[in-house]
Design an enzyme around this catalytic site. Structure first.
Site, PDB file in Angstrom:
ATOM      1  N   ASP A 251       0.866  -1.159  -0.007  1.00 21.35           N
ATOM      2  CA  ASP A 251       0.121   0.114  -0.046  1.00 21.35           C
ATOM      3  C   ASP A 251       0.800   1.329   0.046  1.00 21.35           C
ATOM      4  O   ASP A 251       0.516   2.432  -0.916  1.00 21.35           O
ATOM      5  CB  ASP A 251      -0.835   0.084   1.232  1.00 21.35           C
ATOM      6  CG  ASP A 251      -1.874  -1.238   1.233  1.00 21.35           C
ATOM      7  OD1 ASP A 251      -2.573  -1.694   0.397  1.00 21.35           O
ATOM      8  OD2 ASP A 251      -1.746  -1.894   2.421  1.00 21.35           O
ATOM      9  N   HIS A 279      -4.923  -2.880   7.042  1.00 18.98           N
ATOM     10  CA  HIS A 279      -4.926  -3.298   5.368  1.00 18.98           C
ATOM     11  C   HIS A 279      -6.063  -3.674   4.919  1.00 18.98           C
ATOM     12  O   HIS A 279      -6.660  -4.885   4.736  1.00 18.98           O
ATOM     13  CB  HIS A 279      -3.815  -4.494   5.258  1.00 18.98           C
ATOM     14  CG  HIS A 279      -3.844  -4.659   3.716  1.00 18.98           C
ATOM     15  ND1 HIS A 279      -2.823  -4.058   3.031  1.00 18.98           N
ATOM     16  CD2 HIS A 279      -4.089  -6.011   3.274  1.00 18.98           C
ATOM     17  CE1 HIS A 279      -2.858  -4.827   1.939  1.00 18.98           C
ATOM     18  NE2 HIS A 279      -3.777  -5.774   1.881  1.00 18.98           N
TER      19      HIS A 279
END
Lengths: 439, 439
Positions: A251, A279
């Site tokens: 990410d 996440h």
């Protein structure tokens, strides 16, 4: 308490399959003092192929039988007798490091293992033992992986062990890269996924607690990775909670790339990128503290509407877009991000910069709830450890979004209370916050 | 002469799809003097996504549009403007190298590209441009590959271009790694495969001849790789024939591993391993000249029956066994062997050792027929070039087996005479000598 991990044939993720009797034995809470004595009892005796290491130093002109005929617990050329002492002395090699990888027959691992074995992460003087954890279903595939590792002749790769029992594979592990998780089946609720994968990570936490190095660094990749990491650390009370990470590095990397693209600079100009929280789709890529060419992002990218609305969505949709284009989920770049996460812990963080990792919140300086695993900005001296970065700023927008992902993680925690030893689970997870393109 | 490469949806191998009119145009024989003038005419105008490189050096606080809106010929962050001059000066980086890869959406490339981009092959001071050649069918997948390369934030990776036109992708290439080839369909004769893939490599040879660096090193991986390499070099008369390689390094690596296993030593103790001849079942792994711990193999391994009968078969069956175990062909270890092959050309060969590569036979000191591509022992000074090793010995067994693989390559050559400019093809290939587990 149902603790049987039911595994159906799945795509690329792999995990262990244990009987309930094995789990009930191994779920006995073991103090670190007692763990050695208990080890022979708690180990499920599942098929494992391992390697012993001894020595034939000088060339000896003898006919030798197939090593497999002598022992049934090692794989191929890695069964062979050799001595690392010579390399340690002549090449100044370090002491061998055990790296355990779960989901080792999957695609992410297939990229990662060859990077580890090539010395890409720990350097050209670090001999490596790879302990590959799969499922009964994937044991043949694991043999294939071991064969390809043999055929690659990596000088640093000195041991390969494959098997399905974490109590054997995690023994003396300095790194545990926990990729294997059950993918969500059709119609499965997020609560169901949390439960099934949570059980796998509870079991692996117990195994780490029982047999891994007390210094083991654990990186949880299998989803939902934050809460899996929490479950894992709760089941490994004799290993510091600080040693457990949930991977949010992909990410972070994607966020850097998208900021670079928007700003019209190369991605190496973007620094101080934090992913806050879970996440999942509630994750918070922090453009308030991130910098481009050393300047605050908002001074470079004037399109603040895009920052507040388009940016996060673009990062989150990337996994789904990739599956659409490429037909598979992002194995190669995920493996690269695991490499990055490991390197960040064994390399001093560049002056003024930081990296993101999902870590245990106790003692955090941001006012985030304690006792969860939350992605936050970290710095490392390169000793395997990290400290949280203090000089970050917050505004209302950032605070509000951090609160949302924090609430989600607290709800996930309640939903797995039966796996963290905190009583009866209560699940209230109305939204589907799985990232598109992830299982 | 039928020169249309008919491609059906295939497994992991990728290649170009060209119309017959494009091919008839580009099959015009071009002298090196004429090639620049002809370039605009011979280039098929197929969709290509490429990158231009300029500079925004200092941080500039301006709002910028999506770079894609300005140009439709670049991919994502690699479209962005930047200047390598700064890195060349401050980091002592070398001049950027163009690496073209065909079959770039396939599994072998998926491993290889991330190794190249990480600097595993050419070192941490070598910036890289990747030119990814695929087929129309794989163009979306190529975008996915480029996205994952973006998300990996490799500092050395400065350009990514994707497309289906070798005349654009091979421009100024210093390396051409030709992995893409059509897999053999059900019921297809080996002669048919030679013809179809031969046409692809004839076309790519012409493209290299027209636009690549005069110093380009070409490694042909797509099968049948020896004869594909011959076709390729015959169609690129202005590039030295010496610059073309057919990959036999995975065979060499597997041979070393099996000798190590049999001798009970680690694989790093095996040296001087030659694969002679064709990358097919007629290949000759040479245990007469190979050494274990510096001694002749036959002095270490006394089971000479195994050497003469079991050894070669074990190596050859490995690909098939791997598919059986792992369910896929050996992508990761093939990529590692391509890395090895490249490294062997850019690193001085260790004193007394050598490596195998399928190279052009003209001027060889072994009495092997001229004008074919034959795997032979090579040494390099690390300058990208190689010389054949002179001090090898032969016995009747070795001579006989080399003669057999030589006969096969001469027969293959006759079968592709229409693609090498040597008249009418005559195919007499009675045996199926494809290696098990290869397409």
């Amino acid at each position: 308490m149902a603790v049987v991990a039911q595994l159906s044939p799945s795509s690329y993720t792999e995990t262990t399959r244990l009987s309930s009797s094995q789990l009930s034995l191994s779920s006995t809470h073991l103090s670190s003092l007692r763990r050695r004595a208990f080890r022979p009892i708690i180990r499920p005796r599942n098929p494992t192929i391992s390697c012993s290491v001894n020595q034939v130093q000088a060339p000896v002109a003898v006919e030798q039988d197939d090593p497999k005929s002598k022992t049934n617990d090692c794989y191929g050329v890695f069964c062979l007798t050799y001595d690392l002492k010579a390399e340690e002395e002549t090449k100044s090699w370090k002491k061998m490091v055990n790296i355990a990888v779960s989901g080792a027959a999957g695609m992410i691992a297939n990229h990662l293992l060859f990077k580890l074995a090539a010395g890409e992460v720990l350097g050209p003087d670090q001999p490596i033992a790879l302990k590959l954890l799969g499922s009964e279903r994937s044991l043949q595939a694991l043999e294939g992986v071991a064969m390809e590792l043999e055929d690659s002749l990596f000088p640093l790769l000195r041991e390969v062990k494959i098997g399905i029992n974490p109590y054997e594979l995690f023994e003396d592990a300095e790194w545990a890269l926990l990729i294997g998780a059950k993918p969500r089946g059709p119609g499965m609720e997020r609560a169901g996924l949390l439960d099934i994968n949570g059980q796998i990570f509870a079991e692996q936490g117990k195994a780490l607690n029982a047999v891994a190095s007390r210094n083991v660094k654990v990186i949880v990749v299998g989803n939902p990775c934050n809460t899996n990491a929490l479950i894992c650390l709760k089941n490994a009370p004799s290993i510091p909670a600080k040693n457990f990470h949930a991977l949010t590095r992909l990410d972070e990397n994607r966020a850097k790339c998208q900021l670079a693209l928007k700003a019209g600079v190369f991605y190496d100009k973007v620094s101080n990128m934090t992913i806050w929280g879970n996440h999942s789709t509630t994750q918070v890529p922090d453009f308030l503290n991130a910098r481009i060419n050393g300047l605050p992002v908002k001074e470079i990218i004037k399109d603040h509407k895009w920052l507040e609305e388009g940016f996060t969505e673009t990062i989150q949709k990337r996994g789904g877009l990739l599956i659409k284009k490429w037909g598979r989920s992002s194995a190669a770049s995920t493996a690269v991000s695991i490499v990055d996460a490991m390197k960040s812990l064994v390399t001093p963080t560049p002056e003024g910069d930081w990296f993101s990792s999902g870590v245990y919140t106790n003692g955090n300086p941001y006012g985030i709830a304690e006792d969860i695993v939350f992605s936050m900005p970290c710095r490392s001296k390169g000793d395997g450890d990290y400290e949280l970065v203090k000089d970050v700023i917050f505004d209302d927008y950032l605070r509000k979004r951090i609160a949302k992902t924090e609430q989600e993680l607290l709800a996930e925690k309640k939903c797995v209370a039966h796996l963290t030893g905190e009583g009866i689970a209560f699940c209230d997870l109305p939204e589907d916050t799985m990232l598109p393109g992830e299982m």
